[in-house]
Design an enzyme around this catalytic site. Structure first.
Site, PDB file in Angstrom:
ATOM      1  N   LYS A 116      31.631  -7.760  47.044  1.00 48.71           N
ATOM      2  CA  LYS A 116      32.680  -7.024  47.234  1.00 48.71           C
ATOM      3  C   LYS A 116      33.297  -6.002  46.355  1.00 48.71           C
ATOM      4  O   LYS A 116      33.775  -4.728  46.435  1.00 48.71           O
ATOM      5  CB  LYS A 116      33.759  -8.031  47.721  1.00 48.71           C
ATOM      6  CG  LYS A 116      33.686  -8.675  48.983  1.00 48.71           C
ATOM      7  CD  LYS A 116      34.633  -9.635  49.477  1.00 48.71           C
ATOM      8  CE  LYS A 116      34.562 -10.005  50.857  1.00 48.71           C
ATOM      9  NZ  LYS A 116      33.230 -10.736  50.925  1.00 48.71           N
ATOM     10  N   GLU A 200      42.999  -8.849  45.561  1.00 50.64           N
ATOM     11  CA  GLU A 200      43.702  -7.776  46.376  1.00 50.64           C
ATOM     12  C   GLU A 200      44.938  -7.648  46.730  1.00 50.64           C
ATOM     13  O   GLU A 200      45.619  -8.781  46.879  1.00 50.64           O
ATOM     14  CB  GLU A 200      42.793  -7.559  47.790  1.00 50.64           C
ATOM     15  CG  GLU A 200      41.426  -6.997  47.622  1.00 50.64           C
ATOM     16  CD  GLU A 200      40.661  -6.962  48.983  1.00 50.64           C
ATOM     17  OE1 GLU A 200      39.587  -6.556  48.928  1.00 50.64           O
ATOM     18  OE2 GLU A 200      41.235  -7.607  50.015  1.00 50.64           O
ATOM     19  N   HIS A 235      41.449 -16.942  58.078  1.00 52.98           N
ATOM     20  CA  HIS A 235      40.475 -15.885  57.879  1.00 52.98           C
ATOM     21  C   HIS A 235      39.293 -15.862  58.705  1.00 52.98           C
ATOM     22  O   HIS A 235      38.436 -14.833  58.392  1.00 52.98           O
ATOM     23  CB  HIS A 235      40.135 -15.673  56.339  1.00 52.98           C
ATOM     24  CG  HIS A 235      41.413 -15.687  55.506  1.00 52.98           C
ATOM     25  ND1 HIS A 235      42.356 -14.816  55.442  1.00 52.98           N
ATOM     26  CD2 HIS A 235      41.776 -16.661  54.610  1.00 52.98           C
ATOM     27  CE1 HIS A 235      43.024 -15.036  54.501  1.00 52.98           C
ATOM     28  NE2 HIS A 235      43.008 -16.390  53.874  1.00 52.98           N
ATOM     29  N   ARG A 297      24.642  -6.273  58.863  1.00 55.90           N
ATOM     30  CA  ARG A 297      23.863  -7.119  59.747  1.00 55.90           C
ATOM     31  C   ARG A 297      24.514  -6.716  61.189  1.00 55.90           C
ATOM     32  O   ARG A 297      25.631  -6.347  61.204  1.00 55.90           O
ATOM     33  CB  ARG A 297      24.030  -8.680  59.480  1.00 55.90           C
ATOM     34  CG  ARG A 297      25.339  -9.113  59.210  1.00 55.90           C
ATOM     35  CD  ARG A 297      25.486 -10.670  59.164  1.00 55.90           C
ATOM     36  NE  ARG A 297      26.878 -10.979  58.374  1.00 55.90           N
ATOM     37  CZ  ARG A 297      27.893 -11.168  59.380  1.00 55.90           C
ATOM     38  NH1 ARG A 297      27.916 -10.896  60.693  1.00 55.90           N
ATOM     39  NH2 ARG A 297      29.024 -11.546  58.735  1.00 55.90           N
TER      40      ARG A 297
END
Length: 621
Positions: A116, A200, A235, A297
């Site tokens: 990430k 974040e 999440h 994917r």
């Protein structure tokens, strides 16, 4: 087109790929673990190869065993599905080096987008907006805490190699940062073999919007519009829809063009999804939507895109992998209607969404909408893999019609004795705020009281009383009410629904659906499965007292840490121990101030559901 295809996956996605491959005349090859030998995908493939014991690392994550199966069966191509090895660049490279077609993203693109922090830096360089935060190499506790302070609380701590909602913690206060960072690192190391994290900014009114992209080897890259995946728990996505409600044409153009730009930046090939997080506090605007990550994917929720575009995304994957150009240009891809997908999980929403395992003695899924399921009645839900039972996909000419179809479909789901979230899905789809598109990723947390009722409502209780009366069962205590069970609208009877006794009315006008399984009668009502019955003459309802300090394991799993010892003084909310199941950590805390009494478990011990793992005594005890 390739002559044969090995599917390196299991369950519903394996069945989905087999379906399209067979339509193209491609010979299909399944691989399966010992736990999955009886599942439908094994039977439906033209050939099936056993590859190992139930643990994923010894079967579906074993590159050697999957490649051996491919060589043994002469597979011309391998499709990885999603999860497992689908985003493993080393495996993709090994497949290509073996002379086998890889139906997935190029290894270089997987590597570029797989971490990430590196992906966000790459997107910044390509001019794609990214969420503010920290993505640096310094992973010391002190540096991460300082960067969290600089970003401003609340923040998200995320595993750089994460996905599927794992390895992610929201931190609201500086005081909680160290504990939650450690928990995130443990989960990241367990799930991905990499404990590095990034920081974040946590968006307080977030919408999760993603764009489906597709690229071929000739430089063509298109989008197939967006999906909104904001309805989540922990999440993890629960209900997805396409298109995203409240997204105007200008904003749609902006994020779809940004997604194509992101894919081109890594020379992408195949199916991919660019995920964005949007601050919806002022509506959906291009300047308040940021790149979050790319999934290299096919996504679990791809059916909603198929529903609104009329395209078969697995077919597109196979054509691109075979060296063909994209089936359509951007201007030829159109959007029609609205679609929803609900993920039916074997879990108990009322107990924190804990997984439920066991044999599906009874499973009824709706027939008037698309259902992608990996299991059938009689199959087993095990603790080794994701507990998904099926995906329910509803399409309509507009959002209201599609959502009504979804609600009806979820209401008619029947699962027993394994617990499921069907009732939650039905209530969510019928919720007034959700129907008005007032949704963000905190929707389920805010609506918990209405979507996750702890007790049956009056209508359900009356249905239970009616169903038992229809079955000819009578209540030995009914004389206490001064009324008879005569089938009249005023007849009252004591009835057990779930774990408690209630007074219910026999109402012949109510439609009921109750089925007996051995000694247990089960009422199926609006997606829920309620065990029902009548009390014995000597039965006294037992209620667990508020002062009961017995700490029971909420699910089968592994004790990974114990933070107290017998005789320790603890305060309400103190962490006692942590149990891990399906690579998710569940922390058990003290229910009140007291002293640790019994502590019959230790780190490394496996426990069963409802097993006593600790007891807390109050001071007077």
């Amino acid at each position: 087109m390739m002559e044969s295809l090995l599917i390196a996956n299991r369950g519903e996605i394996a069945r989905r790929i087999i379906r399209t491959a067979k339509a193209l005349g491609i010979r299909t090859i399944a691989v399966y673990s010992e736990a999955d030998a009886g599942l439908p995908f094994v039977r439906e493939a033209d050939e099936a190869v056993a590859i190992g014991p139930p643990p994923a690392r010894e079967s579906y994550l074993s590159q050697e065993r999957i490649l051996e199966a491919a060589h043994r069966t002469g597979a011309a191509a391998i499709h990885p599905g999603y999860g497992f090895l689908s985003e493993n660049a080393d495996f993709a490279e090994a497949v290509e080096n073996a002379g086998i077609i890889w139906v997935g993203a190029p290894p270089a693109a997987i590597r570029a987008m797989g971490l990430k922090d590196a992906a966000k830096q790459l997107m910044q360089a390509a001019g794609v907006p990214v969420t503010p935060g920290y993505m640096g190499e310094d992973q010391s506790d002190e540096r991460l805490a300082a960067e969290a302070d600089a970003t401003g609380y609340p923040v998200l701590v995320k595993a750089v190699a994460g996905g599927g909602g794992k390895g992610m913690r929201r931190v609201d206060r500086r005081e909680d940062f160290t504990e939650l960072l450690a928990s995130c690192r443990r989960e990241a190391a367990s799930s991905f073999g990499d404990e590095r994290v990034l920081i974040e900014r946590y968006i307080t009114n977030p919408r999760h919007i993603e764009v489906q992209v597709f690229a071929d080897r000739f430089g063509n890259c298109v989008h197939l519009f967006e999906r909104d995946c904001s309805l989540q728990r922990r999440h993890q996505k629960v209900i997805e829809e396409a298109p995203a409600p409240g997204l105007d044409a200008a904003t749609r153009t902006a994020i779809c063009e940004a997604a194509v730009k992101a894919a081109k930046a890594v020379n992408y090939v195949g199916a991919g999804t660019i995920e964005f997080i949007a601050d919806a506090s002022q509506g959906l605007r291009p300047d308040r939507i940021w790149f979050m990550e790319m999934n290299t994917r096919l996504q679990v929720e791809h059916p909603v895109t198929e529903a609104i575009t009329g395209e078969d995304l697995v077919l597109w994957q196979l054509k691109v992998a075979a060296g063909e150009p994209l089936p359509k240009r951007q201007d030829d891809i159109t959007m029609k209607g609205w679609a929803f997908e609900a993920r039916l999980y074997a879990e108990n929403p009322a107990s924190g969404y804990l997984p439920s395992i066991g044999r599906l003695d009874h499973l009824h899924l709706p027939e008037y909408v698309r259902v992608d399921s990996g299991v059938e009645e009689g199959n087993e839900i095990t603790a080794f893999y994701d507990p998904m039972i099926a995906k329910i996909i509803a399409h309509g000419s507009n959002r209201e019609i599609a959502l009504s179809k979804l609600a009806k479909a979820c209401e008619n789901i029947e699962v027993w004795p394994v617990k499921s979230n069907a009732g939650l899905l039905a209530r969510a789809a019928a919720d007034a705020d959700f129907r008005a598109a007032k949704v963000d990723t905190g929707f389920l947390d805010r609506h918990g009281e209405t979507l996750l009722p702890k007790e049956p409502d009056t209508v359900t209780i009356d249905k239970a009383a009616t169903a038992l009366a229809v079955k000819g069962e009578t209540d030995p205590w009914s004389a206490l009410s001064g009324l008879r069970i005569s089938g009249t609208s005023d007849s009252r009877t004591r009835v057990r629904v779930g774990d408690h006794l209630y007074w219910g009315r026999v109402r012949p006008s109510l439609e009921t659906n109750a089925i007996r399984f051995g000694e247990t009668m089960v009422l199926f009502d609006a997606g829920n499965a309620w065990p029902i019955g009548l009390p014995a003459a000597s039965e006294v309802e037992a209620h667990q007292g508020a002062g009961d300090g017995a700490i029971l394991s909420p699910m089968p799993g592994l004790v990974i840490s114990v933070d107290v010892a017998e005789g320790d003084h603890v305060a309400k909310g103190d962490r006692l121990l942590t149990v891990e199941a399906m690579k998710m950590e569940h922390t058990l805390r003290a229910p009140f101030d007291g002293i640790v009494g019994k502590l019959p478990v230790s780190a490394g011990v496996r426990v069963s559901e409802n097993q006593l793992v600790a007891s807390i005594l109050k001071g007077e005890e």
